[in-house]
Design an enzyme around this catalytic site. Structure first.
Site, mmCIF file in Angstrom:
data_model
loop_
_atom_site.group_PDB
_atom_site.id
_atom_site.type_symbol
_atom_site.label_atom_id
_atom_site.label_comp_id
_atom_site.label_asym_id
_atom_site.label_seq_id
_atom_site.Cartn_x
_atom_site.Cartn_y
_atom_site.Cartn_z
ATOM 1 N N GLU B 59 2.825 -7.666 10.614
ATOM 2 C CA GLU B 59 1.384 -7.623 10.343
ATOM 3 C C GLU B 59 0.652 -8.775 11.014
ATOM 4 O OE1 GLU B 59 3.779 -7.368 8.052
ATOM 5 O OE2 GLU B 59 3.662 -5.205 7.716
ATOM 6 N N HIS B 128 2.305 -1.294 -3.444
ATOM 7 C CA HIS B 128 1.640 -0.143 -2.825
ATOM 8 C C HIS B 128 0.342 0.214 -3.552
ATOM 9 C CE1 HIS B 128 5.719 0.213 -1.231
ATOM 10 N NE2 HIS B 128 5.276 1.035 -0.312
#
Ligand SMILES: Cc1ncc(C[n+]2csc(CCOP(=O)(O)OP(=O)(O)O)c2C)c(N)n1
Ligand SMILES: [Mg+2]
Lengths: 346, 324
Positions: B59, B128
């Protein structure tokens, strides 16, 4: 291409020296059979809606079980969401592994004395933790080591560099086990790194790296045992690249037909980590169909009991989501806790 | 007009954005497999691997590279696979993406978009289900946008791509497939920085955004049965916040209930409430209520329903403000 360590060929013949005697090999085989039964059971439970998502490890049993088999109770294991086989061999119960997958926080708590952290869902961060765990053991003067397991994709995160670098600089007793299973969700290994192997990255951190047939449980055992011994003797960290394959989709929610061919999986199925050990044991005269049936039914019974236990737990209450945020629930949070309970009743 | 769900509307917007050759998409699994939510489905085939870039699991690499590309004149759209996996890129965002304009006194700028699926409601594994928009809202130099309808998703995404400054574009996971609506065939933008009164009302203003608009709408419908006429305000842009539209509404209704699924303390609802107290105090008939997630980690599937604000909790909060 760097040489890849192999001890047991796919047809079950020894091509190197086994690090263990046949009784240990039988134990490794039984653990792999059990792990696969669990993997299939968990996948089936997910299909029935009894688990949320599940990340199958089929095909990676040897890499996981071979790597951890020689760890001692005081050693640490910090692994990822796909490493249930390794974790369970170190004492993390099937029940807890299932609970996490049903979506229940109580899966995160293994029994006292089990030095296995809950599985890391974020890719990468836990590799660094294995440095601190191992380092602490050195500082405390024990000879315990820490092993971490991660995927080929995880080597792309900055954390991989930081973990390897720290471990190298401080010579911590850390064993890095990369399960290169060919894929990170839809991305092939070639997309993660331009280096020929992952094992060779160890060079840049001043530690040994070893390329191992991850579907060969004896090779995994051998490489890990040497790495663990070195670490225990104070000779620092090791990187092991276990070359293996993810036979199923990334998770039960993944459609791997979108990015890879069934032929590839079929090719790897021929290199199955269980079958070659069975062939070997059979040739050595220490395998029988009857024994196979015994270990399968024992495994099935243990796993059914774990499913039963996980599913019979009373529901996780609204209050419980507050209870492990701090050692003690601070007063403002206690107010929210009460409100949440009331909202649940409303 | 075509009826699309939010994922399809976003897909159409990305496809349209790629007509500008400065636009490139970067992210994990976005190309070959079309993204884990299929938002970029088909775009690799159509626009090619130089424009739709499948990246390593990295990321900081994705955002750092997108930043460099943006400074060099491209218009990158980076995807974080889930909000809970955006934090490895946080240093890039807080230390560089948000600051280069100021640091270089406008000489260099980073007009990139970072798409971030967020929120609970699908019972996924840990990390999540995060809703940490307040972390991003707290970083000066960023814009933070969050649509609740396919129409706004399309228009806001194109506006974000056009925007001269970096935009964190939040996509409510729960609404990808469940939110459906008309999307015009002709390209359009929805201006960043504008809230929307989705349904006028006279008794109370329910202020929400993103995934919580679903609960807010259901609550308004339920309240109508008890003769409470709720005005529904969709924030749409968190930063820069459209104080004016909120104040116009609340000064009229005299009551406000702010809803978000993020934790309560220092959540963006606190900022909204503060704005109301600062500027509309004398119009208020009741204290502002906040209906939020708790100050806990978002629970996993089996306890998720105890965490995500329910329609019942919104309705109850409205009844409380109506009593005073
Ligand atoms: C920080 C972070 N980014 C992204 C993800 C989403 N994600 C989950 S698994 C995965 C691929 C990991 O691949 P690899 O490390 O090879 O492990 P494998 O799944 O093959 O066991 C990704 C991108 C994540 N969990 N954490
Ligand atoms: Mg992998």
């Amino acid at each position: 291409m760097t040489e890849m360590l192999q001890i047991l060929d796919v047809d079950g013949t020894l091509v190197g020296e086994s690090p263990v005697d046949d009784s240990v090999t039988r134990g490794l085989y039984e653990a792999m059979v059990t792990a696969r039964i669990f993997d299939h059971k968990a996948t089936a439970l997910q299909r029935q809606g009894r688990l949320a998502t599940y990340a199958p490890y089929e095909g990676q049993e040897a890499a996981q079980i071979g790597a951890v088999a020689m760890l001692e109770p005081g050693d640490w294991l910090v692994a990822s969401y796909r490493d249930g086989a390794a974790m369970q061999s170190r004492g993390y119960p099937w029940t807890q592994l299932l609970l996490t997958r049903t979506g229940d926080e109580r899966g995160g708590r293994p029994p006292a004395g089990v030095n296995v952290l809950p599985p890391s869902i974020t890719v990468g961060a836990h590799m660094v933790h294995a440095v601190g765990l191992a380092w602490a053991e050195s500082l405390k003067g024990t000879d315990a080591v820490a092993m971490t397991m991660f995927g080929d994709g995880a080597t792309s995160e900055g954390d991989f560099h930081e973990a390897m670098n720290f471990a190298g600089v401080y010579q911590t007793p850390t064993i890095f086990v990369c399960q290169n299973n060919g894929w990170a969700i839809s991305m092939p290994r070639a997309r993660q790194t331009a280096s020929e192997t992952i094992a060779q990255k160890a060079d840049g951190y001043g530690m040994p790296g070893e390329l191992v047939d991850g579907n060969d449980v004896l090779a995994m055992y051998d490489a890990a045992a040497r790495a663990v011994d070195r670490a225990r003797r104070g000779e620092g960290p090791t990187l092991i690249e276990a070359v293996t394959h993810r036979i199923r989709g990334h998770t039960t929610a993944d459609d791997d037909g979108r990015y890879r061919s069934p032929e590839e999986t079929a090719r790897w199925a021929e290199r199955d980590p269980l079958e070659r050990v069975r062939l070997y044991l059979d040739a050595a005269g220490v395998w029988s169909r009857k024994w196979q049936e015994e270990i399968e039914s024992a495994a099935t019974a243990a796993i059914e009991a774990a499913v039963e236990e996980a599913e019979s737990l009373e529901p996780f209450t609204a209050e419980e989501i507050f209870d492990a945020m701090y050692a003690e629930v601070p007063p403002p949070l206690a107010i929210q806790r009460r409100r949440a309970a009331e909202a649940g009743l409303a | 007009m075509t009826e699309l769900n939010m994922a399809q509307a976003l897909n159409a917007a990305l496809d349209r954005a790629l007509a500008d050759e400065r636009v490139v998409l970067l992210g994990e699994d976005i190309g070959q497999t079309g993204g884990v939510f299929r938002v970029s489905d088909g775009l690799l085939e159509k626009h090619g691997p130089d424009r739709v870039i499948d990246t390593p699991v990295s990321e900081a690499g994705i955002v750092g590279a997108a930043y460099g590309m943006a400074v060099a004149g491209l218009r990158p759209i980076a995807e974080m696979q889930f909000m809970g996996f955006s934090y490895p890129a946080f240093d890039q965002i807080i230390s560089h993406v948000s600051r280069i304009r100021n640091r270089s006194r406008h000489r260099f700028t980073a007009p990139l978009v970072i798409r971030v699926p967020y929120g609970a409601g699908i019972g996924a594994a840990e990390h999540h289900s995060e809703s940490t928009e307040a972390l991003y809202a707290h970083i000066p130099g960023l814009k933070v946008v969050v649509p609740s309808t396919p129409h706004d998703a399309y228009g806001l995404l194109l506006a974000a791509v056009d925007d001269p400054d970096p935009v964190i574009f939040l996509e409510p996971i729960r609404l990808y497939r469940s939110a459906r609506g008309e999307v015009p065939e002709e390209p359009y933008t929805v201006p960043i920085g504008t809230a929307k009164v989705e349904k006028p009302g006279s008794d109370v203003t329910i202020i929400a955004y993103g995934s919580m608009m679903r609960e807010a709408r259901a609550a308004a419908t339920e309240l109508a049965q008890s003769d409470i006429d709720a005005e529904l305000l969709d924030v749409r842009t968190i930063i820069p916040f459209d104080t004016e539209t909120v104040l116009e509404s609340v000064t009229r209704t005299g009551r406000a209930v702010v809803v978000h699924e993020a934790p309560r303390t220092a959540g963006f609802g606190a900022e909204i409430a503060a704005q109301i107290y600062e500027h509309a105090f004398y119009s208020l008939l009741a204290p502002v209520e906040r209906v939020t997630g708790w100050d806990t980690v978002v629970p996993l599937r089996r306890a998720e329903q105890h965490y995500v604000p329910s329609v019942g909790r919104v309705v109850a909060a409205v009844h409380r403000v109506m009593e005073t």
